[in-house]
Design a protein around this motif. Structure first.
Motif, short mmCIF file in Angstrom:
data_model
loop_
_atom_site.label_atom_id
_atom_site.label_comp_id
_atom_site.label_asym_id
_atom_site.label_seq_id
_atom_site.Cartn_x
_atom_site.Cartn_y
_atom_site.Cartn_z
N ALA A 126 46.88 46.52 29.61
CA ALA A 126 47.96 46.18 30.36
C ALA A 126 47.57 44.68 31.16
CB ALA A 126 48.41 47.13 31.59
N PHE A 195 48.99 51.34 31.23
CA PHE A 195 50.06 50.69 31.68
C PHE A 195 50.85 51.31 32.89
CE2 PHE A 195 49.74 47.75 27.97
CZ PHE A 195 50.71 46.93 28.10
N ASN A 201 47.51 48.14 35.91
CA ASN A 201 48.63 47.34 35.50
C ASN A 201 49.04 46.26 36.62
OD1 ASN A 201 51.02 46.21 34.91
ND2 ASN A 201 52.10 48.07 33.95
N ARG A 203 50.79 43.47 36.05
CA ARG A 203 51.82 42.61 35.19
C ARG A 203 52.93 42.23 36.09
NH1 ARG A 203 50.64 42.99 29.45
NH2 ARG A 203 52.66 42.02 28.97
N GLY A 208 55.69 45.82 33.89
CA GLY A 208 54.71 45.81 35.22
C GLY A 208 55.49 45.88 36.33
N ARG A 214 56.34 50.30 34.47
CA ARG A 214 55.32 50.96 34.03
C ARG A 214 55.13 51.86 33.04
NH1 ARG A 214 52.65 52.97 38.35
NH2 ARG A 214 54.25 52.16 40.14
#
Length: 373
Positions: A126, A195, A201, A203, A208, A214
């Motif tokens: 991720a 993720f 995670n 992101r 994200g 997620r």
């Protein structure tokens, strides 16, 4: 309380086009054993014998099978992305079906739990977050053993799309190989799990940030695979109570899981498989199990150091429909009959641990069935 017997039949996929009738509710959990034929990580006759020996389980779930080369994180594990893999797995599905059993393959992408010496390229995840971790791989001095993982790179949107396509193709390959269904591995710090968790995670795109984002990667992949082969042939394994990565409890993983289960309901999956009580973990409360049942009435499987008694209690309370056993199946190929007859179990001991990964027949197919005096 439901008085549901461990040995009673159970039907998967009642809402789909096809259903799979299991002879009992005892499941052989997925366990990496690393016994493939090289080169190519091809399933072989020895593996077919191993699984067929355990075919009295209501359902067998195979060891994790990587869906691509970069998905691989443990050496000698059987793939499901080449024709040789498909042909090799046919030996196992034929043997299990001939013995009267049912078998799902676990589709696997390890994410950051890998090394380029195993996967052939830098691991993906991720986010580019490395944690201390070891996997089974080639040693510098030769042979195989536990090696430290490599720092991953963050997946691009193109990587995510390609991975989803890999899972769809792997599922189609699995059906061609004769499997009754597939279980997507979304647990234990592997790709989908990273993720879903906040620490791994980082992101800022649609995969994200908040809970909805997620869980998106796992849910999209499940839906794509269900669309390809039918939801009744698709399952997922999750582990919201197992601590991974930095070992810090994730305050949002359990609410995320409840929200994800609600979104899975319309997919009418074969089952959702909760892995518990392994590695470092938090205990599962009755409150959580009741929350699960309040949003998810489709089949639930639970695994994690269960005994016959604790497994039966989960069925009685309605918290699970199926119960899975891992290490007891290493040394007890006839586990169902041992439970049914109250015969003693062969212990999973230090010697068994030495032959868990790699090797040949020893510690793999040479465990005998119980001989009643």
């Amino acid at each position: 309380m439901n008085q549901v017997d461990l040995f009673s039949p159970f039907t998967l996929g009642e809402h789909g086009k096809h259903n799979t009738v299991l002879n009992n509710r005892i499941v052989m959990a997925p366990m990496t054993r690393s016994r493939t034929t090289q080169p190519g990580d091809v399933p072989n006759d020895m593996m077919a014998k191993y699984y067929a020996q355990r075919a009295t389980a209501g359902l067998i779930i195979t060891e994790g099978s990587p869906v691509s080369a970069v998905a691989r994180g443990y050496s000698l594990t059987p793939g499901i992305y080449t024709q040789a893999h498909i042909d090799g797995w046919k030996k196992t599905t034929d043997a299990v079906h001939k013995a009267g059993g049912k078998i799902f393959i676990q589709l696997w992408h390890v994410g950051r739990r890998s090394h380029s010496i195993i996967a052939g390229e830098q691991p993906v995840a991720a986010s580019a977050v490395k944690v201390a971790d070891k996997v089974y791989g080639p040693l510098p001095e030769g042979g195989f053993g536990m090696i430290e993982t490599e720092a991953p790179r963050a997946m691009s949107l193109e990587d995510i799309a390609q991975t989803q396509a890999d899972f769809v193709q792997a599922a189609k390959n699995a059906i061609e190989a004769g499997f009754d269904g597939v279980e997507i591995h979304g647990a234990h710090g592997y790709l989908f799990d990273t993720f879903m968790r906040q620490a791994s995670n980082q992101r800022t795109d649609q995969y994200g940030g908040n809970i909805e984002n997620r869980m998106r990667f796992m849910l999209e992949t499940l839906q794509a695979v269900a669309d390809a082969i039918g939801g009744e042939k698709v399952a997922v394994r999750v582990s919201p109570h197992v601590l991974e990565g930095d070992k810090t409890p994730d305050t949002e993983i359990k609410p995320l899981m409840i929200a994800a289960l609600a979104k899975m309901m319309p997919m009418n999956l074969a089952y959702v498989h909760f892995s518990e009580n392994i590695s470092e973990f938090e205990p599962v409360t009755d409150e959580f199990r009741q929350q699960v049942r309040s949003v998810y009435s489709n089949p639930i499987m639970v695994a994690g150091k269960l005994t016959q008694h604790s497994a039966q209690a989960l069925l009685n309370k309605g918290y699970a429909d199926l119960v899975a056993f891992g290490t007891p199946y290493v040394s007890n190929p006839d586990l169902v009959e041992r439970f049914k007859q109250n015969w003693p179990l062969a212990e999973f001991d230090a010697d068994a641990r030495l032959t868990l990964y790699g090797g040949g027949e020893a510690g793999y197919t040479d465990y005998p069935a119980y001989q009643a005096s």
